[in-house]
Scaffold this motif. Sequence first.
Motif, mmCIF file in Angstrom:
data_model
loop_
_atom_site.group_PDB
_atom_site.id
_atom_site.type_symbol
_atom_site.label_atom_id
_atom_site.label_comp_id
_atom_site.label_asym_id
_atom_site.label_seq_id
_atom_site.Cartn_x
_atom_site.Cartn_y
_atom_site.Cartn_z
ATOM 1 N N UNK A 26 44.742 53.036 37.386
ATOM 2 C CA UNK A 26 44.647 51.858 38.251
ATOM 3 C C UNK A 26 43.730 52.125 39.435
ATOM 4 N N UNK A 27 43.670 53.378 39.870
ATOM 5 C CA UNK A 27 42.793 53.716 40.991
ATOM 6 C C UNK A 27 41.343 53.443 40.627
ATOM 7 N N UNK A 28 40.926 53.783 39.429
ATOM 8 C CA UNK A 28 39.560 53.461 38.988
ATOM 9 C C UNK A 28 39.339 51.951 39.017
ATOM 10 N N UNK A 29 40.341 51.220 38.636
ATOM 11 C CA UNK A 29 40.195 49.765 38.532
ATOM 12 C C UNK A 29 39.975 49.113 39.881
ATOM 13 N N UNK A 30 40.586 49.669 40.948
ATOM 14 C CA UNK A 30 40.573 48.964 42.230
ATOM 15 C C UNK A 30 39.877 49.683 43.388
ATOM 16 N N UNK A 31 39.803 51.012 43.387
ATOM 17 C CA UNK A 31 39.318 51.682 44.590
ATOM 18 C C UNK A 31 37.838 51.416 44.859
ATOM 19 N N UNK A 32 37.000 51.421 43.841
ATOM 20 C CA UNK A 32 35.567 51.217 44.047
ATOM 21 C C UNK A 32 35.136 49.772 44.050
ATOM 22 N N UNK A 33 36.093 48.865 44.060
ATOM 23 C CA UNK A 33 35.861 47.429 44.064
ATOM 24 C C UNK A 33 35.320 47.021 45.441
#
Length: 322
Positions: A26-33
């Motif tokens: 989930x961190x990949x999904x949201x952190x670099x957004x």
Amino acid sequence: MVPDEAAGRGRPRGVPEPEPLGPDSLTWKYFGDWRGVLLAPWAGAMQNMHPKLGAGVAEHSRFFEERWQRLFRSLYPIGGVVYDGPRAARTARQVRGYHATVRGTDRHGRPYHALEPDTFYWAHATFFMLTSLVADRLGPGLSEAQRRQLFEEHVRWWRLYGMSMRPVPASWEDFQAYWEHMAAEVLEDNRPTRDVLDLTLLARPPAPRWLPDAGWRLVRGPVARASVWFTVGFFPPAVRRRLGYAWTARDERRLRRLGRLVHLGWKLVPPARRYHPRARAGWERARGRRPQDAPSVETPARNLPPERERNSPRHYVPPSAL
């Protein structure tokens, strides 16, 4: 004293590299957004309220002289700790190294060092909470299971820095108690925090290049007030009280409606445009659209620190720019 592994001297021999996060997280999904940029003042204020971190910013940082440049270049190495795959631990050591010389004594006579585990972990905790807020308040929302998943991922993320595990809460419940304790008992009102929230003289952001400086000066006041209101809405109640901000039930309803609008509007953004370049490169490698051994995506020249500062160990500057 700062432990050897926290001071940037490397991982003890024979200890394997920690496992980096990947596209299933989930961190990949949201952190670099890119939505996270909306919470940049929140993260900056929350970090600076930590007494030792705020002292380091007050005495060593040039952030307030080049806000946009510092923000956008910092996203590259910090994002790389999440998205660089097999190279993530090396990127984490680089990020840790930028803080090795940030030490001193604050105006109250308290010693500080940016690599004290409790201080460094506080910054990491704010990035974890920023990721959670993007997903929960500016995105589709989070289930309790997803909150726990993000917590476990933030622990894996922390391990990449090679720092002591001592300050890391043992569970999601323990983290919530830690967060509330920090907000109520540890964080303080200080000048670096007030400087983050003072947007009255903020330079024109780089994105609306079509907007002349005169036009930006015309809209800067309303934009600054809206940004501070938005930021205050995400503060823990104890932090709002400490900083003297009021927050009503009407404010909360408005903020939640705005969050839903951001979420719905974000669906119209092409997927390729939703992520910071370092994060986008990670996704492209994971999907086979970029070679696994392709060089890391680095900040463009427009984000670099002033030339006289580029040899400072505290600054991320790509080797090609030196």
